[in-house]
Scaffold this motif. Structure first.
Motif, mmCIF file in Angstrom:
data_model
loop_
_atom_site.group_PDB
_atom_site.id
_atom_site.type_symbol
_atom_site.label_atom_id
_atom_site.label_comp_id
_atom_site.label_asym_id
_atom_site.label_seq_id
_atom_site.Cartn_x
_atom_site.Cartn_y
_atom_site.Cartn_z
ATOM 1 N N THR A 39 0.866 -0.797 -0.149
ATOM 2 C CA THR A 39 -0.279 0.090 0.192
ATOM 3 C C THR A 39 0.969 1.162 0.008
ATOM 4 N N ALA A 92 -0.143 5.327 0.297
ATOM 5 C CA ALA A 92 -1.223 6.081 0.481
ATOM 6 C C ALA A 92 -0.451 6.965 1.468
ATOM 7 N N ALA A 108 -5.718 8.974 3.658
ATOM 8 C CA ALA A 108 -6.780 8.703 3.183
ATOM 9 C C ALA A 108 -6.994 6.955 2.292
ATOM 10 N N THR A 109 -7.988 6.682 2.290
ATOM 11 C CA THR A 109 -8.922 5.806 2.071
ATOM 12 C C THR A 109 -8.931 4.419 1.019
ATOM 13 N N ALA A 110 -9.537 3.640 0.407
ATOM 14 C CA ALA A 110 -9.639 2.918 -0.721
ATOM 15 C C ALA A 110 -11.405 3.803 -1.268
ATOM 16 N N TYR A 133 -4.416 6.812 -2.349
ATOM 17 C CA TYR A 133 -4.205 5.909 -1.652
ATOM 18 C C TYR A 133 -4.146 4.834 -2.971
ATOM 19 N N GLN A 140 -3.523 0.337 -3.050
ATOM 20 C CA GLN A 140 -3.141 -0.949 -3.107
ATOM 21 C C GLN A 140 -2.767 -2.438 -4.231
#
Length: 360
Positions: A298, A300, A304-306, A346, A348
């Protein structure tokens, strides 16, 4: 070397079925003669050795013919015509030989039968095994032609896949080199010799990694992380205190193999959509972990998130290339999460560990 092994395999396959066919024919003929000839008050052994001789000639001639024709890349109809050009004369010759031997050494009941009837019966008796062998051979040859075509299609598909992977992998962002050289020039103007030396060292490490891994072989995960570290170090020199990195690595990096330069697009966009477009300080998290038999990497921005995703119409070309490369390498087993929101960038990558074991 692989061609030689394939050729030997084809020859062995042919001789197995060739020998099995003629031995089966001879066995059936022996059983037939052993039962019927004594009923005519004749000895069976003259017929047995005559048919053994005829079968041996058939076995030898058709074996040599089949072995030669097996390796000729001819279309089905052309192959059939060439075989018939040899088998028809062989058929006529064996009719004469068989009938002459039977008349001279075996049958006493055929002396009163007219010659046309004698040879008419011999035509059908000799034709049957040759026609059977021809059918078996053409079946083997058809299977070989299909298999060869299948292998060629696979090889062409593999070459196209490898060529596409190379194109996707070697698309080094020219802005990276331009910005790095600008940063180096600024350090030289500022007479920051130590920082300039560090920048050159990091750049050399990253470019050496890019040039060294020009083949499609996977590399140890640690090497890819070292290249990512060099790339991020260059960016830290470029942006100074504005860019902070939080590396979250396991105590021991997993002994997995990894596609080279796979993390570069994520690093480029993490910089582009965070530090380069913001005026304040930015903290980037770089997390590497193995969880539920998956390797998760990841990159990011803090917070921040997905959630929210990233519209395909706005996705950068290098991220589209990354998604395509993952599909070519791992199919549906790979997962790529991308998001750009008010909370930041973000990204991943999630890969199954079994696909990364022994891939080098």
């Amino acid at each position: 070397m692989a061609v030689i092994n394939l050729s030997a395999s084809r020859a062995g396959h042919f001789w197995y079925w060739h020998t099995l066919f003629w031995l089966s024919y001879l066995l059936v003929k022996f059983i037939h003669l052993a039962v019927l000839v004594p009923l005519q008050n004749e000895a069976a052994w003259p017929y047995l050795w005559i048919y053994s001789l005829v079968t041996l000639i058939h076995f030898t001639v058709t074996g040599l013919l089949g072995q030669h024709e097996l390796h000729q890349p001819r279309p089905f109809r052309q192959q059939l015509r060439r075989l018939l050009a040899v088998l028809l004369p062989l058929w006529l010759m064996m009719v004469v030989l068989r009938q002459s031997l039977i008349m001279a050494y075996a049958s006493e009941t055929m002396s009163d039968v007219s010659s046309p009837l004698k040879y008419l019966q011999a035509f059908s008796l000799v034709l049957l095994p040759l026609a059977g062998w021809l059918a078996v051979f053409m079946l083997i040859k058809s299977n070989q032609l299909y298999y060869s075509g299948f292998l060629k299609q696979q090889e062409l598909a593999r070459q196209a896949r490898q060529a596409r992977l190379k194109v996707l992998r070697y698309q080094l962002n020219p802005h990276f080199m331009f910005n790095t050289l600008n940063a180096l020039n600024a350090l030289i103007v500022q007479r920051s010799g130590l920082a300039a030396e560090q920048l050159i060292e990091y750049l050399s490490t990253y470019l050496r990694h890019s040039l060294k891994n020009q083949h499609d072989n996977f590399i140890p995960l640690q090497q890819e992380l070292d290249a990512l570290s060099a790339y991020m170090a260059i960016q830290q020199i470029r942006f100074g205190q504005r860019l902070q990195l939080n590396w979250q690595l396991p105590a021991k990096v997993p002994a997995l193999n990894f596609p080279p330069l796979l993390l570069q697009p994520l690093a480029e966009n993490a910089i582009q959509y965070s530090v380069a477009e913001l005026s304040g300080d930015v903290l980037l998290h770089i997390d590497v972990r193995v969880q539920d038999n998956k390797l998760q990497i990841t990159l990011a921005q803090e917070g921040a998130t997905a959630e929210g995703g990233w519209p395909d119409t706005q996705r950068p070309t290098n991220l589209l290339n990354l998604a395509e490369r993952l599909q070519l390498l791992f199919g549906d087993k790979a997962h790529l999460l991308l998001s750009q929101s008010a909370n930041g960038f973000y990204s991943q990558i999630s890969l199954p560990t079994e696909a990364l074991d022994g891939s080098a």
